[in-house]
Design a protein around this motif. Structure first.
Motif, PDB file in Angstrom:
ATOM      1  N   LYS A   5     118.363  19.776  20.771  1.00  0.00           N
ATOM      2  CA  LYS A   5     116.971  19.611  21.180  1.00  0.00           C
ATOM      3  C   LYS A   5     116.913  18.819  22.487  1.00  0.00           C
ATOM      4  CE  LYS A   5     114.058  21.292  18.015  1.00  0.00           C
ATOM      5  NZ  LYS A   5     113.271  20.365  17.206  1.00  0.00           N
ATOM      6  N   PRO A   6     116.232  19.340  23.515  1.00  0.00           N
ATOM      7  CA  PRO A   6     116.123  18.593  24.764  1.00  0.00           C
ATOM      8  C   PRO A   6     115.230  17.364  24.579  1.00  0.00           C
ATOM      9  CG  PRO A   6     114.711  20.523  24.824  1.00  0.00           C
ATOM     10  CD  PRO A   6     115.516  20.616  23.554  1.00  0.00           C
ATOM     11  N   GLU A   7     115.584  16.315  25.269  1.00  0.00           N
ATOM     12  CA  GLU A   7     114.783  15.099  25.194  1.00  0.00           C
ATOM     13  C   GLU A   7     113.674  15.194  26.237  1.00  0.00           C
ATOM     14  OE1 GLU A   7     115.496  10.285  24.883  1.00  0.00           O
ATOM     15  OE2 GLU A   7     117.176  11.670  25.131  1.00  0.00           O
ATOM     16  N   VAL A   8     112.639  15.933  25.879  1.00  0.00           N
ATOM     17  CA  VAL A   8     111.546  16.237  26.800  1.00  0.00           C
ATOM     18  C   VAL A   8     110.233  15.709  26.231  1.00  0.00           C
ATOM     19  CG1 VAL A   8     110.177  18.096  27.834  1.00  0.00           C
ATOM     20  CG2 VAL A   8     112.667  18.248  27.794  1.00  0.00           C
ATOM     21  N   ARG A   9     109.431  15.149  27.116  1.00  0.00           N
ATOM     22  CA  ARG A   9     108.129  14.607  26.737  1.00  0.00           C
ATOM     23  C   ARG A   9     107.080  15.253  27.643  1.00  0.00           C
ATOM     24  NH1 ARG A   9     109.399   9.807  27.658  1.00  0.00           N
ATOM     25  NH2 ARG A   9     110.199   9.359  25.567  1.00  0.00           N
ATOM     26  N   PHE A  10     105.957  15.663  27.051  1.00  0.00           N
ATOM     27  CA  PHE A  10     104.909  16.260  27.883  1.00  0.00           C
ATOM     28  C   PHE A  10     103.521  15.816  27.417  1.00  0.00           C
ATOM     29  CE2 PHE A  10     105.681  19.395  24.536  1.00  0.00           C
ATOM     30  CZ  PHE A  10     104.409  19.775  24.144  1.00  0.00           C
ATOM     31  N   LEU A  11     102.565  15.940  28.340  1.00  0.00           N
ATOM     32  CA  LEU A  11     101.167  15.606  28.059  1.00  0.00           C
ATOM     33  C   LEU A  11     100.396  16.903  27.862  1.00  0.00           C
ATOM     34  CD1 LEU A  11      99.518  12.900  27.939  1.00  0.00           C
ATOM     35  CD2 LEU A  11      98.633  13.532  30.190  1.00  0.00           C
TER      36      LEU A  11
END
Length: 318
Positions: A5-11
């Motif tokens: 799982k990519p360590e990605v954060r989004f709004l």
């Protein structure tokens, strides 16, 4: 971080409605429009402060397909603050700002703006190989919509695919039908728009949500929030970020009468003009006749009156 799982954060934003007129607020509408701009700017600042990699806007960034050029310049300037630091922005048009031939999106306003992608009406996958994430979605258009809003939305080539589109929950065939449709998408997260209030509509297999509007849009719903989504765990974590500058509180007023020793000689009552012209029938001196029954501030249903009867005539007390 979960394996693969990519360590990605989004709004996740939706239903901003920049440029809305707010006629129900009357003379206060202009101040609310200005407040909404600042709240939108605050929301994008949250993306920076949260180290978000993406900002996804699921419909109705604008209140119409033809916003004022000054407003689009404001939005582009706000986006530039993010894209300069490497944040990518993906926009799906919604019902209010749907794609039209000369509209804000199809007309090319955002063409060439670095880091900003506007989805077409046909399903499209936007790949972000550096993040290990793809965004699959489409924009609303001024044409007959497909019966299945998720038809044609496919996974990308990355480890994780996020779905993005505007979908009015009231037109999805009911909550159970919406849940079945969402479960069939198999996205890591489904970023939806089309509701003024925040709603979690996810299933066991597919997390999905409507963030709602950033500020109060109508009398009955809102405001919503910005949603900060982190994809690093077994299941995405979704954090609501309430950033509305305005505050709203619903008051429920029941018709009331005040005690009177002898009602034939005098009494008081509370009168609202909702749905009728009785305030004019009573002869109460108000500004309804001057401004019109449908005026957004003085019209029927927008004012409540305390009325007194002295045995001879009605009079307005407050």
């Amino acid at each position: 971080m979960s394996k693969d799982k990519p360590e990605v954060r989004f709004l996740h934003l939706a239903d901003v409605h920049l440029g809305a007129s707010f006629p129900w607020l009357g003379e206060r509408g202009a101040a609310h429009r200005k407040r909404l701009r600042q709240t939108f700017s605050d929301a994008l600042l949250q993306a920076t402060n949260s180290s978000a990699h993406l900002v996804l806007i699921a419909g109705d960034l604008f209140a119409s397909s033809h916003p004022h050029p000054e407003l689009t310049e404001f939005v582009i300037a706000q986006f530039a603050r993010l894209t300069a630091s490497g944040v990518e922005i993906v926009i799906a048009a919604g019902e209010a700002d749907a794609l039209t031939a000369q509209g804000v999106y199809a007309g090319g306003t955002f063409d060439g703006v670095a880091g900003v992608t506007v989805l077409p009406a046909a399903p499209k996958v936007v790949e972000f190989p550096g993040l290990g994430v793809a965004v699959s979605g489409r924009s609303a258009a001024r044409v007959k919509e497909t019966a299945d809003p998720f038809k044609g939305l496919t996974a990308g080539r990355q480890a994780v695919t996020i779905g993005l589109l505007a979908l009015d929950p009231n037109r999805a065939g009911g909550r159970e039908a919406l849940a079945r449709a969402i479960a069939g998408t198999h996205f890591a997260y489904l970023a939806l728009g089309g509701s003024h209030k925040m709603m979690d509509v996810g299933t066991d297999g597919v997390p999905a949500a409507y963030p709602g509007s950033l500020e109060l849009m109508v009398r009955t719903d809102g405001p919503g929030v910005a949603l900060l989504v982190d994809l690093g765990g077994e299941r995405p974590s979704v954090t609501p970020l309430p950033i509305a500058r305005g505050r709203a509180q619903r008051l429920v007023l029941e018709p009331a009468a005040f005690p009177s020793v002898d009602p034939r000689k005098g009494f008081e009552f509370v009168n609202s003009t909702q749905g009728a012209q009785n305030v004019l029938i009573y002869g109460i001196p108000t500004q309804i006749r001057e401004h019109g029954m449908l005026d957004p501030l003085w019209g029927q249903g927008n004012q409540i009156y305390r009325v007194g009867f002295d045995g001879q005539q009605m009079s307005l007390l407050e």
